[in-house]
Design a protein around this motif. Structure first.
Motif, PDB file in Angstrom:
ATOM      1  N   ALA A 110       0.859  -1.192   0.000  1.00  0.00           N
ATOM      2  CA  ALA A 110       0.000   0.000   0.000  1.00  0.00           C
ATOM      3  C   ALA A 110       0.888   1.232   0.000  1.00  0.00           C
ATOM      4  O   ALA A 110       2.058   1.183   0.409  1.00  0.00           O
ATOM      5  N   GLY A 111       0.304   2.342  -0.483  1.00  0.00           N
ATOM      6  CA  GLY A 111       1.050   3.587  -0.452  1.00  0.00           C
ATOM      7  C   GLY A 111       0.342   4.708  -1.182  1.00  0.00           C
ATOM      8  O   GLY A 111      -0.619   4.482  -1.932  1.00  0.00           O
ATOM      9  N   PRO A 112       0.802   5.943  -0.990  1.00  0.00           N
ATOM     10  CA  PRO A 112       0.200   7.102  -1.649  1.00  0.00           C
ATOM     11  C   PRO A 112       0.721   7.268  -3.077  1.00  0.00           C
ATOM     12  O   PRO A 112       1.906   7.067  -3.346  1.00  0.00           O
ATOM     13  N   VAL A 113      -0.168   7.645  -3.989  1.00  0.00           N
ATOM     14  CA  VAL A 113       0.207   7.927  -5.378  1.00  0.00           C
ATOM     15  C   VAL A 113      -0.493   9.208  -5.805  1.00  0.00           C
ATOM     16  O   VAL A 113      -1.540   9.579  -5.266  1.00  0.00           O
ATOM     17  N   VAL A 114       0.089   9.883  -6.804  1.00  0.00           N
ATOM     18  CA  VAL A 114      -0.479  11.144  -7.265  1.00  0.00           C
ATOM     19  C   VAL A 114      -1.857  10.925  -7.872  1.00  0.00           C
ATOM     20  O   VAL A 114      -2.761  11.737  -7.705  1.00  0.00           O
ATOM     21  N   GLY A 115      -2.059   9.806  -8.581  1.00  0.00           N
ATOM     22  CA  GLY A 115      -3.368   9.521  -9.169  1.00  0.00           C
ATOM     23  C   GLY A 115      -3.259   8.611 -10.363  1.00  0.00           C
ATOM     24  O   GLY A 115      -2.299   7.847 -10.508  1.00  0.00           O
ATOM     25  N   TRP A 116      -4.271   8.672 -11.251  1.00  0.00           N
ATOM     26  CA  TRP A 116      -4.333   7.854 -12.456  1.00  0.00           C
ATOM     27  C   TRP A 116      -3.497   8.501 -13.557  1.00  0.00           C
ATOM     28  O   TRP A 116      -3.836   9.595 -14.043  1.00  0.00           O
ATOM     29  N   ASP A 117      -2.425   7.861 -13.962  1.00  0.00           N
ATOM     30  CA  ASP A 117      -1.646   8.326 -15.117  1.00  0.00           C
ATOM     31  C   ASP A 117      -1.311   9.807 -15.000  1.00  0.00           C
ATOM     32  O   ASP A 117      -1.428  10.576 -15.953  1.00  0.00           O
ATOM     33  N   VAL A 118      -0.895  10.189 -13.811  1.00  0.00           N
ATOM     34  CA  VAL A 118      -0.596  11.588 -13.518  1.00  0.00           C
ATOM     35  C   VAL A 118       0.751  11.673 -12.814  1.00  0.00           C
ATOM     36  O   VAL A 118       0.975  11.025 -11.800  1.00  0.00           O
ATOM     37  N   LYS A 177       2.144  15.088 -12.812  1.00  0.00           N
ATOM     38  CA  LYS A 177       1.938  16.455 -12.348  1.00  0.00           C
ATOM     39  C   LYS A 177       0.535  16.529 -11.771  1.00  0.00           C
ATOM     40  O   LYS A 177      -0.454  16.436 -12.492  1.00  0.00           O
ATOM     41  N   ASP A 178       0.435  16.675 -10.459  1.00  0.00           N
ATOM     42  CA  ASP A 178      -0.859  16.606  -9.793  1.00  0.00           C
ATOM     43  C   ASP A 178      -1.790  17.705 -10.298  1.00  0.00           C
ATOM     44  O   ASP A 178      -1.410  18.865 -10.407  1.00  0.00           O
ATOM     45  N   ASN A 179      -3.031  17.321 -10.587  1.00  0.00           N
ATOM     46  CA  ASN A 179      -4.012  18.275 -11.101  1.00  0.00           C
ATOM     47  C   ASN A 179      -5.024  18.709 -10.054  1.00  0.00           C
ATOM     48  O   ASN A 179      -5.966  19.431 -10.367  1.00  0.00           O
ATOM     49  N   ASN A 180      -4.841  18.238  -8.791  1.00  0.00           N
ATOM     50  CA  ASN A 180      -5.810  18.624  -7.768  1.00  0.00           C
ATOM     51  C   ASN A 180      -5.214  18.709  -6.363  1.00  0.00           C
ATOM     52  O   ASN A 180      -5.956  18.908  -5.398  1.00  0.00           O
ATOM     53  N   ARG A 182     -10.796  18.053  -4.730  1.00  0.00           N
ATOM     54  CA  ARG A 182     -10.217  17.081  -3.803  1.00  0.00           C
ATOM     55  C   ARG A 182     -11.252  16.273  -3.038  1.00  0.00           C
ATOM     56  O   ARG A 182     -10.874  15.425  -2.226  1.00  0.00           O
ATOM     57  N   THR A 183     -12.534  16.501  -3.259  1.00  0.00           N
ATOM     58  CA  THR A 183     -13.550  15.899  -2.400  1.00  0.00           C
ATOM     59  C   THR A 183     -14.345  14.790  -3.073  1.00  0.00           C
ATOM     60  O   THR A 183     -15.190  14.175  -2.421  1.00  0.00           O
ATOM     61  N   ASN A 184     -14.129  14.539  -4.359  1.00  0.00           N
ATOM     62  CA  ASN A 184     -14.915  13.532  -5.075  1.00  0.00           C
ATOM     63  C   ASN A 184     -14.022  12.365  -5.482  1.00  0.00           C
ATOM     64  O   ASN A 184     -13.422  12.384  -6.549  1.00  0.00           O
ATOM     65  N   PRO A 185     -13.936  11.325  -4.665  1.00  0.00           N
ATOM     66  CA  PRO A 185     -13.000  10.236  -4.957  1.00  0.00           C
ATOM     67  C   PRO A 185     -13.474   9.314  -6.074  1.00  0.00           C
ATOM     68  O   PRO A 185     -14.676   9.152  -6.306  1.00  0.00           O
ATOM     69  N   ARG A 186     -12.510   8.732  -6.762  1.00  0.00           N
ATOM     70  CA  ARG A 186     -12.732   7.648  -7.727  1.00  0.00           C
ATOM     71  C   ARG A 186     -12.130   6.393  -7.115  1.00  0.00           C
ATOM     72  O   ARG A 186     -10.980   6.401  -6.676  1.00  0.00           O
ATOM     73  N   THR A 187     -12.885   5.304  -7.091  1.00  0.00           N
ATOM     74  CA  THR A 187     -12.447   4.082  -6.422  1.00  0.00           C
ATOM     75  C   THR A 187     -12.620   2.889  -7.355  1.00  0.00           C
ATOM     76  O   THR A 187     -13.632   2.788  -8.055  1.00  0.00           O
ATOM     77  N   VAL A 188     -11.641   1.992  -7.369  1.00  0.00           N
ATOM     78  CA  VAL A 188     -11.726   0.749  -8.138  1.00  0.00           C
ATOM     79  C   VAL A 188     -11.261  -0.406  -7.271  1.00  0.00           C
ATOM     80  O   VAL A 188     -10.203  -0.330  -6.626  1.00  0.00           O
ATOM     81  N   LEU A 189     -12.052  -1.472  -7.242  1.00  0.00           N
ATOM     82  CA  LEU A 189     -11.660  -2.739  -6.644  1.00  0.00           C
ATOM     83  C   LEU A 189     -11.379  -3.714  -7.773  1.00  0.00           C
ATOM     84  O   LEU A 189     -12.194  -3.868  -8.681  1.00  0.00           O
ATOM     85  N   ASP A 190     -10.238  -4.391  -7.714  1.00  0.00           N
ATOM     86  CA  ASP A 190      -9.764  -5.224  -8.818  1.00  0.00           C
ATOM     87  C   ASP A 190      -9.322  -6.572  -8.263  1.00  0.00           C
ATOM     88  O   ASP A 190      -8.479  -6.634  -7.357  1.00  0.00           O
ATOM     89  N   PHE A 191      -9.887  -7.656  -8.791  1.00  0.00           N
ATOM     90  CA  PHE A 191      -9.512  -9.005  -8.353  1.00  0.00           C
ATOM     91  C   PHE A 191      -8.915  -9.762  -9.530  1.00  0.00           C
ATOM     92  O   PHE A 191      -9.476  -9.774 -10.633  1.00  0.00           O
TER      93      PHE A 191
END
Length: 409
Positions: A215-223, A225-228, A261-270
């Motif tokens: 686990a760990g922090p990432v800037v985001g999806w294919d980013v 340079k942070d856009n938010n 910064r308040t509207n998260p996108r979430t994906v669960l992947d198995f």
């Protein structure tokens, strides 16, 4: 290229100098243990040299794709990520050098550079891609820094590994490198449901031999340079406790919308793979994702603007000989709110099906050929988009592909 990336590349270069120096001092065998300290029935194992701990991977890929119903705008096979009907294509050239942290040498690194038409579509925002560059990214550079990271294994319990930099995602059954997939073309899940790469840090720990946690922090999806200015969190629970079966539950969650910064996108992947039957490989992938207040839906709804998508894919491959393999993939993807496909208009639900059959033959040493047929189908007209106006005219598309790969290592 951003300042942090230049520093990272410089650090990798300095690391390479250290590798050369370290290799000169570590190729000698340590002094043997005393006879009473080692088992009489086991010969002493010579530790690996530094060069033996380094993994090299390189390949080139060329293809010819035919859309049997004629493609729409710009020869794009609609809703497909890589394989366009562009005649002959130089898809990819890749060189990768990696070293995992070990007990003997706790540091590690990875650098992956790519070039070609596929590399043109893999850019993270901020690395060879600007905010106004949109799919199919035809005007962006035809090369990419796919990965550039450093790693270190701390002496904590069984070993806590930290990796930081740019790296590929933990999600998905399929990967960017086509020779490492069972099929040539990528699934809808690969192109629509999950990200490709991240910039950030990952912490990995294995409490047992059969369980690994990351686990760990990432800037985001294919980013890059942070856009938010809001970080996402990515993780994985990998299980190998059953013989010949590997499974992993992966996830990512966090804000991905620009300046929000308040509207998260979430994906669960198995993901699961089973190889218990001789010459047979069975695989499966399931994704479920959602996003709060998806911006493309704001103009289409007066109430909830949340978006959801899900899908699954199954894989079967059989090695008839050491050279010949056949592989099949069946897949379903549901874009319940039209936010991932944007095939017609935001808010329009779309269901996609596809079946792919691939014959692979190892022609000579590292040379591999593939012949593939793929049928895509949908619940409404989303294919063969006509420009101008972007009007889809077909509910299905069929393609045939011939591909050649050469693997150097």
């Amino acid at each position: 290229m951003t300042a942090w990336l230049r520093r990272l590349v410089l650090a990798v270069g300095v690391l390479g100098v250290a590798v050369s120096a370290d290799a000169q001092w570590t190729t000698q065998t340590p002094a043997p243990a005393k006879p009473e300290d080692k088992p009489a029935d086991k010969p002493e194992e010579k530790p690996k040299t530094l060069w033996e701990e380094i993994t090299l991977f390189a390949y080139i890929e060329n293809s010819y794709v035919w859309n049997l119903g004629h493609t729409g705008r710009h020869d794009v096979n609609e809703l497909r990520f890589y394989d366009f009907d562009a005649g002959y294509s130089f898809n990819m050239a890749e060189f990768s050098i990696k070293k995992d942290p070990t007990d003997l040498r706790p540091w590690g690194f990875g650098v992956v550079v790519t070039a070609g038409l596929d590399a043109q579509k893999n850019h993270a925002l901020g690395i060879f891609r600007d905010e106004d560059d949109q799919f199919p990214f035809r005007n962006t550079a035809k090369f990419d820094l796919q990965e550039a990271y450093g790693a270190y294994k701390f002496d904590v319990g069984s070993g806590l590994t930290v990796k930081a930099g740019k790296f590929v995602t933990l999600l998905g059954y399929e990967v960017i490198e086509a020779p490492n997939n069972l099929n040539f073309s990528r699934s809808f899940l690969f192109g629509l449901a999950i990200p490709l790469t991240h910039v950030g840090a990952l912490f990995s720990y294995s409490p047992t031999e059969w369980l690994s946690l990351t686990a760990g922090p990432v800037v985001g999806w294919d980013v890059a340079k942070d856009n938010n200015s809001g970080m996402s969190v990515m993780g994985q629970i990998a299980f190998t406790g059953v013989k010949d079966l590997t499974t992993s539950l992966n996830f990512i969650t966090g804000p991905e919308q620009a300046h929000q910064r308040t509207n998260p996108r979430t994906v669960l992947d198995f993901v699961a793979t089973y190889t218990g039957f001789k010459n047979l490989t069975l695989g499966g992938n399931f994704d479920y994702g959602w996003e709060v207040d998806e911006p493309s839906l704001a103009a289409t709804r007066s109430q909830s603007t949340n978006a959801a998508w899900w899908g699954y894919a199954g894989y079967v491959a059989y090695d008839w000989t050491e050279k010949l393999r056949t592989a099949f993939r069946g897949e379903f993807f549901r874009d319940a709110d039209g936010a991932r496909t944007l095939a017609i208009a935001p808010g329009t639900p779309v269901s996609l099906w596809e079946i792919t059959a691939t014959v692979q033959y190892k022609i000579w040493k590292g040379l591999m050929g593939r012949l593939e047929f793929r049928h895509d189908d949908a619940n409404r007209k989303v294919f063969k988009v006509r420009a101008p106006g972007l009007v889809p005219t077909s509910q299905y598309q069929d393609t045939i592909t011939v591909a050649l790969d050469y693997l150097f290592f």
